[in-house]
Design a protein around this motif. Structure first.
Motif, PDB file in Angstrom:
ATOM      1  N   SER A  44      -5.039  -8.061   0.419  1.00  0.00           N
ATOM      2  CA  SER A  44      -5.596  -6.753   0.784  1.00  0.00           C
ATOM      3  C   SER A  44      -4.559  -5.903   1.507  1.00  0.00           C
ATOM      4  O   SER A  44      -4.474  -4.691   1.282  1.00  0.00           O
ATOM      5  CB  SER A  44      -6.829  -6.927   1.683  1.00  0.00           C
ATOM      6  N   ASP A 174     -10.115  -4.465  -5.033  1.00  0.00           N
ATOM      7  CA  ASP A 174      -9.993  -5.551  -4.054  1.00  0.00           C
ATOM      8  C   ASP A 174     -11.245  -6.413  -4.071  1.00  0.00           C
ATOM      9  O   ASP A 174     -12.241  -6.080  -3.433  1.00  0.00           O
ATOM     10  CB  ASP A 174      -9.731  -4.990  -2.651  1.00  0.00           C
ATOM     11  N   GLU A 175     -11.211  -7.479  -4.813  1.00  0.00           N
ATOM     12  CA  GLU A 175     -12.343  -8.393  -4.977  1.00  0.00           C
ATOM     13  C   GLU A 175     -13.643  -7.637  -5.263  1.00  0.00           C
ATOM     14  O   GLU A 175     -14.630  -7.775  -4.542  1.00  0.00           O
ATOM     15  CB  GLU A 175     -12.488  -9.273  -3.731  1.00  0.00           C
TER      16      GLU A 175
HETATM   17 MG   LIG Z   1      -8.646  -9.451   1.016  1.00  0.00          MG
END
Ligand SMILES: [Mg+2]
Ligand SMILES: Nc1ncnc2c1ncn2[C@@H]1O[C@H](COP(=O)(O)OP(=O)(O)O)[C@@H](O)[C@H]1O
Length: 253
Positions: A44, A174-175
């Motif tokens: 991240s 991001d995920e």
């Molecule tokens: Mg992350």
């Protein structure tokens, strides 16, 4: 051809915590670039550096040939002003694990918001685009719904449409499916697959190895702030070379 993203020895520290320890990688235009790795490895943070939300501590990071956060004149670097950074950030769409939609706005209004407020577009033009984007993510019939009236997967698809409304040249995920119930993951991945087919350059942090294998053009395994291994997703996932990669994959596959 200029890479869409190029990282050269990128380091990032928060105070004494050294998080990114020299990241080198290149994301070609039109590529789906998957980033995997254990929690806390810096995935991240790296995305946030690309999106100008964090400044790198050392090294160089370029988006579409331009240095992130700085202007280069001769061999000197000048930090960009906040307004210049904001302008560049518009070219990059970001979709997070949590959808962060505006709760008091309908799906349609969420998608129209940035073009109208940030880019000064007319509501008519923004609405036309929002209609076509909601259609693209399979939610034409939910335009008037508020986020609370949508499932997590539907909210995430609105979030993708909202990011696309600014016509980004690069999308960071991001995920995007990590917070979703398993039965809702497929629809979101389908939307991302469609985007990939349309040629969008995408960096995707994900634990969905099936998606990475089928849709990804490149895959990087990160651990403890370094790139441990990279290659074609099929090669890395089926024939990992490093023990750390093997150990990680044995837990997630
Ligand atoms: Mg992350
Ligand atoms: N703003 C911050 N200040 C201090 N530490 C941070 C900050 N952001 C992230 N970190 C630390 O950086 C490390 C990597 O975090 P992150 O990039 O979120 O990893 P990942 O996304 O791979 O799980 C973690 O140890 C996290 O606590």
């Amino acid at each position: 051809m200029t890479a869409m993203v190029k990282a050269e020895g990128v380091h990032k520290s928060f105070g004494a915590a050294h998080i990114l320890k020299g990241i080198d990688l290149e994301v070609a235009k039109g590529e789906v670039f998957c980033l995997i790795g254990p929690s806390g490895s810096g995935k991240s943070t790296f995305l946030r550096c690309i999106n100008h939300l964090e400044q790198v501590s050392a090294g160089r990071l370029y988006v579409d040939g331009e240095l992130v956060g700085y202007r280069q004149k001769g061999d000197k670097l000048y930090e960009l002003k906040d307004s210049e950074v904001a302008l560049k950030r518009r070219d990059i769409g970001m979709v997070f694990q949590r959808f962060n939609l505006f709760p008091h706005m309908t799906a349609m209004e969420n998608v129209m918001e940035a073009p109208v407020q940030v880019r000064g577009e007319s509501r008519a033009v923004a609405r036309e685009r929002a209609i076509s984007l909601l259609d693209r993510v399979g939610l034409s019939d939910k335009a008037k719904n508020y986020p609370s009236q949508l499932s997590g997967g539907q909210q995430q698809r609105v979030a993708i449409a909202r990011a696309l409304a600014m016509e980004p040249k690069l999308m960071l995920f991001d995920e995007p499916t990590s917070a979703l119930d398993p039965e809702l993951v497929g629809d979101v991945l389908d939307v991302m697959r469609g985007l990939a087919e349309d040629g969008m350059t995408m960096i995707v942090v994900t634990h969905e190895m099936g998606f990475a294998r089928e849709v990804g053009d490149a895959l990087v395994f990160m651990d403890d702030g370094v790139v441990v291994e990279s290659g074609h997703p099929r090669d890395v996932l089926t024939n990992p070379q490093h023990d750390r990669t093997k150990s990680f994959l044995s837990k997630v596959l």
